[in-house]
Motif scaffolding. Structure first.
Motif, PDB file in Angstrom:
ATOM      1  N   SER A   1      -9.281  -2.893   3.368  1.00  0.00           N
ATOM      2  CA  SER A   1      -8.897  -1.790   2.500  1.00  0.00           C
ATOM      3  C   SER A   1     -10.007  -1.389   1.545  1.00  0.00           C
ATOM      4  O   SER A   1     -10.083  -0.252   1.110  1.00  0.00           O
ATOM      5  CB  SER A   1      -7.658  -2.168   1.688  1.00  0.00           C
ATOM      6  OG  SER A   1      -6.568  -2.367   2.544  1.00  0.00           O
TER       7      SER A   1
ATOM      8  N   GLY B   1      -2.322   4.309   2.174  1.00  0.00           N
ATOM      9  CA  GLY B   1      -0.876   4.124   2.140  1.00  0.00           C
ATOM     10  C   GLY B   1      -0.202   4.577   0.857  1.00  0.00           C
ATOM     11  O   GLY B   1       1.012   4.490   0.730  1.00  0.00           O
TER      12      GLY B   1
ATOM     13  N   TYR C   1      -4.025  -2.246   6.728  1.00  0.00           N
ATOM     14  CA  TYR C   1      -3.893  -2.576   5.306  1.00  0.00           C
ATOM     15  C   TYR C   1      -4.396  -3.980   4.979  1.00  0.00           C
ATOM     16  O   TYR C   1      -4.221  -4.466   3.869  1.00  0.00           O
ATOM     17  CB  TYR C   1      -2.430  -2.454   4.874  1.00  0.00           C
ATOM     18  CG  TYR C   1      -1.880  -1.068   5.070  1.00  0.00           C
ATOM     19  CD1 TYR C   1      -2.007  -0.105   4.087  1.00  0.00           C
ATOM     20  CD2 TYR C   1      -1.243  -0.715   6.256  1.00  0.00           C
ATOM     21  CE1 TYR C   1      -1.503   1.172   4.265  1.00  0.00           C
ATOM     22  CE2 TYR C   1      -0.736   0.562   6.447  1.00  0.00           C
ATOM     23  CZ  TYR C   1      -0.877   1.501   5.445  1.00  0.00           C
ATOM     24  OH  TYR C   1      -0.381   2.764   5.618  1.00  0.00           O
TER      25      TYR C   1
ATOM     26  N   LYS D   1      -1.081   7.391   5.417  1.00  0.00           N
ATOM     27  CA  LYS D   1      -0.190   6.235   5.470  1.00  0.00           C
ATOM     28  C   LYS D   1      -0.039   5.778   6.919  1.00  0.00           C
ATOM     29  O   LYS D   1       0.983   6.030   7.551  1.00  0.00           O
ATOM     30  CB  LYS D   1       1.148   6.589   4.842  1.00  0.00           C
ATOM     31  CG  LYS D   1       1.016   6.909   3.360  1.00  0.00           C
ATOM     32  CD  LYS D   1       2.172   7.743   2.857  1.00  0.00           C
ATOM     33  CE  LYS D   1       1.962   8.164   1.427  1.00  0.00           C
ATOM     34  NZ  LYS D   1       0.854   9.080   1.200  1.00  0.00           N
TER      35      LYS D   1
END
Length: 87
Positions: free
Chosen positions: A81, A63, A76, A69
């Motif tokens: 992550s 992101g 996320y 992204k």
């Protein structure tokens, strides 16, 4: 300081990764930025570590910066992550 740039396909995302000191024989150090920064925040520290003989790997996290992204907020989620670095 020479920088090797590449993009790695991991779990359906394209991660930008910069590597410095690729020929150095010292330990490899992974520098991970926080949010909302990019790996560029580590440029000065990476230069100092390379000067001491280390190899430094600096990704842009999901992101941010030159990394994908994804629109799905679940991509996320916390530990997810960082799982890409555990293998």
């Amino acid at each position: 300081m020479a920088k090797e740039e590449r993009t790695l396909a991991i779990n359906g995302a394209e991660y930008y990764v910069a590597t410095y000191g690729g020929d150095n024989l010292g330990e490899t150090i992974l520098l991970v930025h926080g949010m909302p920064d990019t790996g560029a925040m580590w440029d000065s520290l990476a230069a100092a570590l390379v000067a001491k003989g280390h190899r430094v790997v600096v990704p842009d996290m999901l992101g941010y910066g030159k990394t994908s992204k994804p629109a799905d907020p679940k991509r996320y989620a916390g530990r997810r992550s960082f799982r890409i670095f555990s293998s």
